[in-house]
Design an enzyme around this catalytic site. Structure first.
Site, PDB file in Angstrom:
ATOM      1  CE1 TYR A 151      -4.947  -1.833   3.856  1.00  7.22           C
ATOM      2  CE2 TYR A 151      -3.822   0.349   3.611  1.00  7.22           C
ATOM      3  CZ  TYR A 151      -4.331  -0.754   3.268  1.00  7.22           C
ATOM      4  OH  TYR A 151      -4.291  -1.083   1.778  1.00  7.22           O
TER       5      TYR A 151
ATOM      6  CB  SER B 149      -0.798   0.034   1.246  1.00  7.20           C
ATOM      7  OG  SER B 149      -1.504   1.228   1.369  1.00  7.20           O
TER       8      SER B 149
END
Length: 273
Positions: free
Chosen positions: A167, A154
């Site tokens: 996350y 990410s």
């Protein structure tokens, strides 16, 4: 073998965890078009079967397994089913993951009011949900000395992105795990086993929809900030991940391992000036 043949996945058996998600759907479609046989793994049986039907409409071969990436026994049972059906595993796409609403810190919340339990769940889903399938399905590749594993990283692993603590921590772990596994598998087993990661830019998915869109479908301030920080000046479309996925799984990427490839419209490269 000519260059176009090297991009083919014809006859290769590829496992896609999280194949029931929006990005997972794009991955499954691309793999089918490249000629792979696909095992779609997810917790939603209806969606998993929809993905299988999608592959079949494209003339491909697929089957669905309802399983949980957080459960090692569940993954081992899935592996046994695949081996019984196709005899081997050539590739793994670790697409299971995403954010958890309770792990997202609202703008009006103090960061120390963060629900620690939810944050830990987000870390477990994205990091352990990558490690467990890799250890189970990767063993098949290690035994035969050939295979390719794709993890999903990410932007949050390279740039601090507000509000998504769990996350962010998890995706840093995914990047580290990618490098570690790439090195260990090559050194201990074979230089024909590769592990890489794709770091998508901002794509609209079910997990981030409430963060990026208002009730009327318009972009939130957060989504607009992402767009403004992207040289392409837009969000990504899941189909734009397909080429990178097929490349990394294919023989065309035979000397590529331990890398994280950004597909982000330039977000990670731009200084903003």
């Amino acid at each position: 073998m000519n260059i176009l043949d090297r991009f083919s996945l014809k006859g290769k058996v590829v496992v896609v965890t999280g194949g029931t998600g929006i990005l997972g759907k794009a991955f499954v479609k691309a793999l089918a078009e490249a000629g792979a046989k696909i095992c779609v793994i997810g917790r939603n049986e209806e969606r998993a079967n929809e993905r299988v039907r999608l592959v079949q409409t494209l003339g491909g071969d697929a089957f669905a397994v309802v399983a949980d990436v957080m459960d090692e026994d569940s993954m081992r049972s899935a592996k046994d089913l695949i081996i019984r059906k196709w005899g081997t595993i050539d590739g793994l796409v670790n697409a299971a993951g995403g954010n958890i609403p309770g792990a997202t810190i609202a703008p009006d919340e103090d960061i120390f009011d963060n629900k620690i339990g939810h944050t830990i769940k987000a870390i477990e889903l994205n990091l352990y949900g990558t490690i467990i399938p890799t250890m189970v399905f990767g063993e098949v590749m290690a035994e035969k000395g050939v295979g390719s594993i794709i993890n999903i990283s990410s932007l949050a692993a390279s740039r601090p992105i507000t509000r998504v603590l769990g996350y962010t921590v998890a995706k840093h772990g995914v990047d580290g795990f990618t490098k570690w596994m790439a090195s260990e598998l090559a050194l201990r087993y074979s230089n024909k086993i590769r592990v890489n990661a794709i770091a998508p830019g901002v794509f609209l998915t079910e997990q981030n929809r409430t963060l990026l869109t208002n009730v009327d479908g318009s972009y939130t301030d957060r989504a607009n900030k992402f767009v403004q920080g992207t040289p392409f000046s837009r969000l990504g479309d899941p189909s734009e991940l397909e080429g990178t996925l097929v490349y990394l799984l294919s023989d065309a990427a035979a000397f590529v391992t331990g890398e994280t490839i950004f597909v982000d419209g330039g977000f990670n490269s731009w200084s903003g000036v």
